[in-house]
Design a protein around this motif. Structure first.
Motif, PDB file in Angstrom:
ATOM      1  N   PHE A 174       0.248 -22.361  20.691  1.00 21.52           N
ATOM      2  CA  PHE A 174      -0.763 -21.390  20.282  1.00 21.52           C
ATOM      3  C   PHE A 174      -2.147 -21.993  20.515  1.00 21.52           C
ATOM      4  N   VAL A 193       3.320 -17.993  11.879  1.00 19.13           N
ATOM      5  CA  VAL A 193       2.546 -17.041  12.678  1.00 19.13           C
ATOM      6  C   VAL A 193       2.869 -15.611  12.269  1.00 19.13           C
ATOM      7  N   ALA A 217      -0.341 -21.472  12.770  1.00 20.73           N
ATOM      8  CA  ALA A 217       0.501 -22.315  13.620  1.00 20.73           C
ATOM      9  C   ALA A 217       0.112 -23.777  13.478  1.00 20.73           C
ATOM     10  N   HIS A 219      -3.494 -16.333  13.028  1.00 23.99           N
ATOM     11  CA  HIS A 219      -2.141 -16.762  13.399  1.00 23.99           C
ATOM     12  C   HIS A 219      -2.142 -18.120  14.089  1.00 23.99           C
ATOM     13  N   SER A 220      -3.200 -18.427  14.860  1.00 21.34           N
ATOM     14  CA  SER A 220      -3.268 -19.743  15.496  1.00 21.34           C
ATOM     15  C   SER A 220      -3.514 -20.846  14.472  1.00 21.34           C
ATOM     16  N   GLY A 253      -1.316 -26.780  18.100  1.00 21.14           N
ATOM     17  CA  GLY A 253      -0.812 -25.427  17.854  1.00 21.14           C
ATOM     18  C   GLY A 253       0.577 -25.163  18.367  1.00 21.14           C
TER      19      GLY A 253
END
Length: 441
Positions: free
Chosen positions: A267, A83, A307, A303-304, A264
């Motif tokens: 996330f 992330v 993840a 970023h998700s 996730g």
């Protein structure tokens, strides 16, 4: 363990603040303070691994982390590293990021029974997109849901079937019909009764019990014979049953499937996956009517997706699914032994696949009881165990499990006393916990 001395004054005040600004005091009904004993709903400060701390300073061994979403444990270093690599590079753009292609390739390699995937932020959007797509490709109005599975979506087609149906037109609800899990004859009767009207069958491929032999294969055949779409809701079974979900474990391929929760590790990311000829109807490379499949501004935040890729890599390289099962088996055996040792083995019952354990609290007549659940939860909380279920994360170690079993044994001694007098009320110190789905507050 003295539940009378256990207090959460700061959490109690924080819950009042939450209710003043947020309907229900939480953003998910399953996290509401009505799900916990009165004045004993901890408000969380932070978490690490298998532990969380409330704002009163208490540390808990946590189960059901993030409603099953944090299966690797809180603040998992491998996920956080992935992330952080994306955070300084921007998270959302006016065109697709290359991360979207990488994440799709990684997902389809993990779930090879699917040809295409589209990402979103929550499970409801994914399941509703699957239903919409099924209706579009079949031209049929009705949705058949599995009556034995508790939740599919916040959207009208499902919530209208629950006791919390306020605000949903009856005409919408009437388009949703139900079939029982494990009963192929009843499902075929439903499809025959509504011949050429049912767009899809949607169910969790497995739940608290394993699918009966041949059941999923039989559903696949029924869907094919009646021309409807078979949808597996793998929000829970995804990764916990196998890296490729229940469909990978049982070898039955649905037309569409939805993933989330563990994808996730906390996330926000979910996925709709399925056969190319269906999924492409939501794209630009076909000649039919366009389907508004999924279109989410934040669905592909980099970023998700990073993840999600880290989670899949960790599962594959570290054998996480096998670890979840091993931890769950140890916990289930210990809890059952503790309950039996205190004479309540028929009243505190652990159920489900080892990676996805829940418990039932039964009264003197061996019927589910919210009052006895309240007694049980009070004792667990006072002993430092936060457990609305016994769903494990891979961050739990043997010491955590042993401590949990020790606390359960202490609570079982109190449970036995309540059963002997035929009334748990003296041990509740307030109103019982309540079911999530109910008509009145």
């Amino acid at each position: 363990m003295d539940t009378e001395e256990f207090r959460l004054p700061r959490s109690q005040r924080a819950n009042e603040r939450l209710h003043a600004m947020i309907p229900g005091g939480a953003h998910t009904y399953a996290k509401g303070d009505d799900q916990y004993p009165e004045n004993l709903a901890p408000v969380i400060s932070h978490g690490h691994g298998a532990h969380v701390w409330d704002i009163d300073g208490n540390r808990y061994i946590e189960y059901g982390s993030g409603l099953r979403s944090v299966s690797l444990g809180h603040a998992h270093p491998r996920v956080l590293e992935a992330v952080r690599r994306e955070l300084d590079r921007g998270s959302n753009f006016v065109r697709p990021s290359i991360v979207e292609a990488d994440a799709a390739e990684r997902f389809l390699a993990t779930v090879p029974t699917a040809d295409m995937v589209k990402f979103a932020k929550n499970g409801s959007d994914a399941t509703t997109a699957a239903v919409r797509l099924a209706r579009a490709v079949t031209g049929r109005p009705r949705v058949a849901i599995c009556a034995d599975h508790p939740f599919f979506s916040v959207d009208d087609w499902f919530i209208g079937t629950t006791p919390m149906s306020a605000g949903i037109p009856v005409a919408t609800t009437e388009l949703t019909v139900a079939f029982p899990y494990g009963d192929l004859a009843a499902t075929e009767e439903l499809l025959t009764r509504y011949r050429d009207e049912v767009a899809c069958l949607i169910l969790e491929p497995a739940g608290h019990t394993e699918p009966p032999p041949g059941y999923l294969q039989g559903l696949r055949e029924l869907a094919d014979r009646h021309g409807c779409v078979l949808i597996f809701d793998e929000m829970i079974t995804g990764f916990r049953w196998s890296e490729a979900g229940a469909q990978g474990l049982y070898g039955v391929v649905p037309d569409l499937s939805t993933f989330g929760k563990a994808l996730g590790n906390g996330f926000a990311v979910s996925a709709l996956a399925g056969r190319r000829e269906l999924m492409e109807r939501g794209g630009l490379r076909h000649s039919g009517d366009r389907v508004f499949l999924l279109s989410t501004t934040h669905g592909a935040e980099t970023h998700s997706l990073a993840a999600a890729m880290a989670v899949q890599t960790t599962y594959a390289e570290e054998g996480v699914t096998a670890r979840l099962h091993a931890i769950g088996e140890r916990l289930a055996a210990g809890v059952r032994d503790a309950a039996a040792g205190m004479g309540v083995g028929d009243h505190i019952v652990v159920r489900g696949r080892a990676s996805n354990l829940v418990f039932a609290t039964l009264d003197e007549d061996r019927q589910p009881s919210q009052r006895y659940r309240t007694l049980f939860l009070r004792g667990l909380l006072a002993g430092g165990v936060l457990a609305p279920s016994f769903v494990v994360s891979s961050a739990l170690d043997d010491a955590d499990v042993d401590r949990t079993i020790e606390v359960v044994a202490q609570v079982c001694a109190v449970y036995r006393k309540a059963l002997d007098v035929g009334d748990p009320t003296p041990w509740l110190a307030g109103r019982p916990v309540k079911p999530v789905f109910r008509r009145l507050v």
